[in-house]
Design a protein around this motif. Structure first.
Motif, PDB file in Angstrom:
ATOM      1  N   ASP A 157       0.838  -1.205   0.000  1.00  0.00           N
ATOM      2  CA  ASP A 157       0.000   0.000   0.000  1.00  0.00           C
ATOM      3  C   ASP A 157       0.869   1.250   0.000  1.00  0.00           C
ATOM      4  OD1 ASP A 157      -1.675   2.183   1.689  1.00  0.00           O
ATOM      5  OD2 ASP A 157      -3.019   0.857   0.585  1.00  0.00           O
ATOM      6  N   ALA A 158       0.403   2.278  -0.682  1.00  0.00           N
ATOM      7  CA  ALA A 158       1.177   3.519  -0.770  1.00  0.00           C
ATOM      8  C   ALA A 158       1.462   4.110   0.600  1.00  0.00           C
ATOM      9  CB  ALA A 158       0.428   4.538  -1.629  1.00  0.00           C
ATOM     10  N   GLY A 160       1.754   2.290   3.330  1.00  0.00           N
ATOM     11  CA  GLY A 160       2.330   1.255   4.177  1.00  0.00           C
ATOM     12  C   GLY A 160       3.801   1.024   3.903  1.00  0.00           C
ATOM     13  N   PRO A 161       4.380   0.005   4.543  1.00  0.00           N
ATOM     14  CA  PRO A 161       5.808  -0.263   4.396  1.00  0.00           C
ATOM     15  C   PRO A 161       6.099  -1.015   3.104  1.00  0.00           C
ATOM     16  CG  PRO A 161       4.825  -1.899   5.826  1.00  0.00           C
ATOM     17  CD  PRO A 161       3.737  -0.910   5.503  1.00  0.00           C
ATOM     18  N   PRO A 162       7.349  -0.991   2.644  1.00  0.00           N
ATOM     19  CA  PRO A 162       7.739  -1.873   1.539  1.00  0.00           C
ATOM     20  C   PRO A 162       7.403  -3.319   1.896  1.00  0.00           C
ATOM     21  CG  PRO A 162       9.496  -0.321   2.061  1.00  0.00           C
ATOM     22  CD  PRO A 162       8.470  -0.189   3.147  1.00  0.00           C
ATOM     23  N   THR A 163       7.003  -4.109   0.898  1.00  0.00           N
ATOM     24  CA  THR A 163       6.435  -5.432   1.165  1.00  0.00           C
ATOM     25  C   THR A 163       7.009  -6.472   0.216  1.00  0.00           C
ATOM     26  OG1 THR A 163       4.377  -4.373   1.866  1.00  0.00           O
ATOM     27  CG2 THR A 163       4.261  -6.721   1.334  1.00  0.00           C
ATOM     28  N   LEU A 164       7.277  -7.655   0.746  1.00  0.00           N
ATOM     29  CA  LEU A 164       7.706  -8.766  -0.091  1.00  0.00           C
ATOM     30  C   LEU A 164       6.554  -9.268  -0.945  1.00  0.00           C
ATOM     31  CD1 LEU A 164       9.810 -11.041   2.301  1.00  0.00           C
ATOM     32  CD2 LEU A 164      10.656  -9.859   0.273  1.00  0.00           C
ATOM     33  N   ALA A 165       6.859  -9.709  -2.158  1.00  0.00           N
ATOM     34  CA  ALA A 165       5.874 -10.430  -2.964  1.00  0.00           C
ATOM     35  C   ALA A 165       5.568 -11.761  -2.295  1.00  0.00           C
ATOM     36  CB  ALA A 165       6.400 -10.648  -4.375  1.00  0.00           C
ATOM     37  N   GLY A 224       5.308   9.292  -7.716  1.00  0.00           N
ATOM     38  CA  GLY A 224       4.251   8.322  -7.483  1.00  0.00           C
ATOM     39  C   GLY A 224       4.187   7.224  -8.525  1.00  0.00           C
ATOM     40  N   GLU A 225       4.817   7.421  -9.681  1.00  0.00           N
ATOM     41  CA  GLU A 225       4.808   6.409 -10.732  1.00  0.00           C
ATOM     42  C   GLU A 225       5.792   5.273 -10.470  1.00  0.00           C
ATOM     43  OE1 GLU A 225       4.218   7.940 -14.945  1.00  0.00           O
ATOM     44  OE2 GLU A 225       5.169   9.693 -13.995  1.00  0.00           O
ATOM     45  N   ILE A 226       6.718   5.490  -9.527  1.00  0.00           N
ATOM     46  CA  ILE A 226       7.770   4.487  -9.320  1.00  0.00           C
ATOM     47  C   ILE A 226       7.857   4.084  -7.852  1.00  0.00           C
ATOM     48  CG2 ILE A 226       9.150   5.044 -11.343  1.00  0.00           C
ATOM     49  CD1 ILE A 226      10.883   6.830  -9.533  1.00  0.00           C
ATOM     50  N   THR A 227       6.705   4.026  -7.200  1.00  0.00           N
ATOM     51  CA  THR A 227       6.665   3.555  -5.823  1.00  0.00           C
ATOM     52  C   THR A 227       5.398   2.737  -5.624  1.00  0.00           C
ATOM     53  OG1 THR A 227       6.916   4.201  -3.508  1.00  0.00           O
ATOM     54  CG2 THR A 227       5.487   5.585  -4.879  1.00  0.00           C
ATOM     55  N   ARG A 228       5.092   2.404  -4.391  1.00  0.00           N
ATOM     56  CA  ARG A 228       3.958   1.523  -4.106  1.00  0.00           C
ATOM     57  C   ARG A 228       2.637   2.182  -4.455  1.00  0.00           C
ATOM     58  NH1 ARG A 228       7.506   1.471  -0.474  1.00  0.00           N
ATOM     59  NH2 ARG A 228       6.487   2.845   1.047  1.00  0.00           N
ATOM     60  N   GLY A 230      -0.343  -0.031  -3.961  1.00  0.00           N
ATOM     61  CA  GLY A 230      -1.316  -1.017  -3.518  1.00  0.00           C
ATOM     62  C   GLY A 230      -1.739  -1.934  -4.651  1.00  0.00           C
ATOM     63  N   ASN A 231      -3.044  -2.119  -4.799  1.00  0.00           N
ATOM     64  CA  ASN A 231      -3.574  -2.985  -5.849  1.00  0.00           C
ATOM     65  C   ASN A 231      -3.969  -2.229  -7.108  1.00  0.00           C
ATOM     66  OD1 ASN A 231      -3.454  -5.474  -4.353  1.00  0.00           O
ATOM     67  ND2 ASN A 231      -5.126  -4.666  -3.110  1.00  0.00           N
ATOM     68  N   GLU A 232      -3.696  -0.938  -7.125  1.00  0.00           N
ATOM     69  CA  GLU A 232      -4.022  -0.140  -8.301  1.00  0.00           C
ATOM     70  C   GLU A 232      -3.007  -0.367  -9.419  1.00  0.00           C
ATOM     71  OE1 GLU A 232      -4.913   4.024  -7.728  1.00  0.00           O
ATOM     72  OE2 GLU A 232      -5.041   3.716  -5.553  1.00  0.00           O
ATOM     73  N   HIS A 233      -3.432  -0.047 -10.632  1.00  0.00           N
ATOM     74  CA  HIS A 233      -2.487   0.076 -11.742  1.00  0.00           C
ATOM     75  C   HIS A 233      -2.064   1.532 -11.824  1.00  0.00           C
ATOM     76  CE1 HIS A 233      -0.742  -0.015 -15.769  1.00  0.00           C
ATOM     77  NE2 HIS A 233      -0.739  -1.339 -15.669  1.00  0.00           N
ATOM     78  N   ARG A 234      -0.789   1.771 -12.124  1.00  0.00           N
ATOM     79  CA  ARG A 234      -0.296   3.145 -12.135  1.00  0.00           C
ATOM     80  C   ARG A 234      -0.842   3.964 -13.304  1.00  0.00           C
ATOM     81  NH1 ARG A 234       3.462  -0.275 -10.303  1.00  0.00           N
ATOM     82  NH2 ARG A 234       4.527   0.235  -8.358  1.00  0.00           N
ATOM     83  N   LYS A 235      -1.294   3.296 -14.349  1.00  0.00           N
ATOM     84  CA  LYS A 235      -1.675   4.009 -15.567  1.00  0.00           C
ATOM     85  C   LYS A 235      -3.148   3.870 -15.918  1.00  0.00           C
ATOM     86  CE  LYS A 235       2.553   5.322 -16.324  1.00  0.00           C
ATOM     87  NZ  LYS A 235       2.924   6.726 -16.079  1.00  0.00           N
ATOM     88  N   PHE A 236      -3.705   2.673 -15.734  1.00  0.00           N
ATOM     89  CA  PHE A 236      -5.079   2.411 -16.185  1.00  0.00           C
ATOM     90  C   PHE A 236      -6.048   2.561 -15.024  1.00  0.00           C
ATOM     91  CE2 PHE A 236      -2.347  -0.030 -19.110  1.00  0.00           C
ATOM     92  CZ  PHE A 236      -2.705   0.587 -20.293  1.00  0.00           C
ATOM     93  N   ILE A 237      -7.054   3.397 -15.220  1.00  0.00           N
ATOM     94  CA  ILE A 237      -8.024   3.729 -14.171  1.00  0.00           C
ATOM     95  C   ILE A 237      -9.426   3.365 -14.662  1.00  0.00           C
ATOM     96  CG2 ILE A 237      -8.864   5.540 -12.625  1.00  0.00           C
ATOM     97  CD1 ILE A 237      -5.847   5.118 -12.527  1.00  0.00           C
ATOM     98  N   PRO A 238     -10.223   2.651 -13.864  1.00  0.00           N
ATOM     99  CA  PRO A 238      -9.905   2.072 -12.558  1.00  0.00           C
ATOM    100  C   PRO A 238      -9.417   0.621 -12.690  1.00  0.00           C
ATOM    101  CG  PRO A 238     -12.250   1.912 -12.953  1.00  0.00           C
ATOM    102  CD  PRO A 238     -11.653   2.564 -14.175  1.00  0.00           C
ATOM    103  N   THR A 239      -8.379   0.309 -12.001  1.00  0.00           N
ATOM    104  CA  THR A 239      -7.894  -1.069 -11.863  1.00  0.00           C
ATOM    105  C   THR A 239      -7.545  -1.243 -10.396  1.00  0.00           C
ATOM    106  OG1 THR A 239      -7.047  -1.147 -14.124  1.00  0.00           O
ATOM    107  CG2 THR A 239      -6.117  -2.694 -12.565  1.00  0.00           C
ATOM    108  N   ASN A 240      -8.277  -2.125  -9.711  1.00  0.00           N
ATOM    109  CA  ASN A 240      -8.096  -2.219  -8.265  1.00  0.00           C
ATOM    110  C   ASN A 240      -8.897  -3.413  -7.733  1.00  0.00           C
ATOM    111  OD1 ASN A 240      -7.203  -1.493  -5.719  1.00  0.00           O
ATOM    112  ND2 ASN A 240      -7.861   0.645  -5.895  1.00  0.00           N
ATOM    113  N   VAL A 241      -8.678  -3.707  -6.463  1.00  0.00           N
ATOM    114  CA  VAL A 241      -9.506  -4.667  -5.736  1.00  0.00           C
ATOM    115  C   VAL A 241     -10.643  -3.895  -5.076  1.00  0.00           C
ATOM    116  CG1 VAL A 241      -9.599  -6.256  -3.778  1.00  0.00           C
ATOM    117  CG2 VAL A 241      -7.626  -6.280  -5.310  1.00  0.00           C
TER     118      VAL A 241
END
Length: 396
Positions: A157-158, A160-165, A224-228, A230-241
């Motif tokens: 999540d943007a 939240g902390p860095p997260t492992l896959a 914001g384009e090169i960091t967390r 969450g479940n969004e896509h950075r370019k295509f809206i809306p893409t999410n859970v």
């Protein structure tokens, strides 16, 4: 396809996964593990991780990457063990030697390319290490590489902390690179008669996947384009859970046409407006769109939304847990298997790609050192010599 012989000094996951892919082709894969050193359990540490499945050295974490293989134990710190290795390579006409230890140890153990090529000039040699031979002491652990290669910075999540896959992506990526490059080297050898050295850097392999982020640095991108995200896509809206009345659903709108089809559904007509008709406009109302869409989806069961999205050909998926993934018809009928001594079938991950004559039912993973005697006999070592080598700790 000609069956090949792979000799692999392997442990953990990256190289065992690579050689599993060769075992699935029906090729012979012989694992080399170290002899007991007196300061820990012998062989691959992964043998002892997870629930006890068969015996103490074939536990659940070791199981799936090592089905269909053989196992021998050699002391490659001993010159006699190194001589045995070269003898096996020659006598068994080994096509490929693999290893995933730190490069500093290659020459110490007599497994470096130049030494083994002297024994068999057309040998293909493949090594996986953290950063390649230029950094000979760096250990290669998937979570460490996920941090180093920016994967953790891009995951989570943007706020939240860095997260492992949730999957050891870099181990598996490195294994796939060995698989692909060995096949390429075999093709080239068929034409030239020459072997090849292949060095897979886990870091380089991992950063080759940063195709949607790393190049943006030269385009003066927004941070914001090169960091967390969450479940969004950075370019295509809306893409999410999005929440549903009984769970969650993933929705991916990848074009303006798909957005139009979404908002033509009666449930979602209220979220449309002229600004949102284009992806550029939807970027400007990104947060509001996510809120509006979630306000609709949370009122309906997942199955009803799925039916709507399927009718409108909107890309979507329920969030499956792992049992549900295994039970999907498209997956379940492709699972690989092995048979336990009591007759039970163990289901494992499918092959990455269906191939004719591939082996989808594979033998149990080998016990530590179980094939040492048989392989050495193939290499011309008689029983008396075998017993002497075992007594000297050269083999196990």
């Amino acid at each position: 396809m000609k069956k090949r012989t792979i000799l692999s000094m392997e442990q953990a996951l990256s190289m065992p996964y690579a050689t599993l892919r060769f075992a699935q082709l029906g090729w012979r894969v012989i694992r080399i593990e170290s002899t007991p050193a007196g300061d820990g359990l012998p062989g691959d540490p992964n043998r002892y991780i997870g629930a006890r499945v068969l015996d103490d050295d074939r536990r659940s974490y070791f199981f799936a990457p090592n089905v269909g293989k053989e196992a021998i134990a050699l002391n490659l710190k001993d010159p006699q063990g190194q001589a045995l290795l070269r003898r096996i390579i020659q006598a068994l006409d080994v096509d490929v030697f693999c290893c995933n230890t730190v490069p500093r140890r290659y020459a110490q153990l007599g497994i470096d390319y130049d030494t083994l090529r002297a024994a068999k000039p057309d040998l293909i040699w493949a090594g996986i290490s953290a950063l390649g031979p230029d950094y000979p002491d760096a250990p290669g652990y998937d979570p460490v590489l996920q941090a180093m290669a920016g994967y953790m910075e891009l995951t989570g999540d943007a706020a939240g902390p860095p997260t492992l896959a949730g999957v050891p992506l870099i181990d598996l990526k490195a294994g796939d690179e060995v698989y692909a490059n060995v096949l390429l080297a075999l093709l080239e050898r068929a034409e030239s008669g020459q072997g090849r050295r292949i060095d897979v850097s886990m870091l380089q392999a991992a950063t080759s996947w940063l195709i949607t982020t790393l190049p943006l640095l030269d385009f003066d991108c927004d941070p914001g384009e090169i960091t967390r995200c969450g479940n969004e896509h950075r370019k295509f809206i809306p893409t999410n859970v999005y929440p549903t009345a009984d769970g969650f659903i993933y929705v991916a709108i990848g074009s303006d046409v798909q957005w139009k089809r979404l908002t033509e559904l009666s449930r979602f007509a209220s979220i449309a407006n002229p600004t949102r008709a284009t992806n550029e406009g939807r970027h400007r109302e990104r947060e509001a769109i996510h809120r509006d869409l979630a306000a609709v989806t949370q009122r309906y069961p997942t199955t009803e939304l799925t039916a709507d999205f399927r009718t409108a050909t909107i890309p979507h998926a329920p969030i499956h847990d792992i049992p549900a993934v295994r039970d999907m018809e498209a997956v379940h009928r492709r699972l690989t298997t092995t048979a336990m001594p009591d007759g039970r079938t163990i289901h494992m991950q499918p092959m990455a790609v269906d191939l004719p004559e591939a082996h989808t039912a594979l033998g149990l993973p080998p016990r530590y050192g179980q094939d040492t005697l048989r392989v050495l006999r193939e290499a011309g070592v008689d029983q008396a010599a075998f017993e002497t080598l075992r007594a000297q700790g050269v083999i196990a």
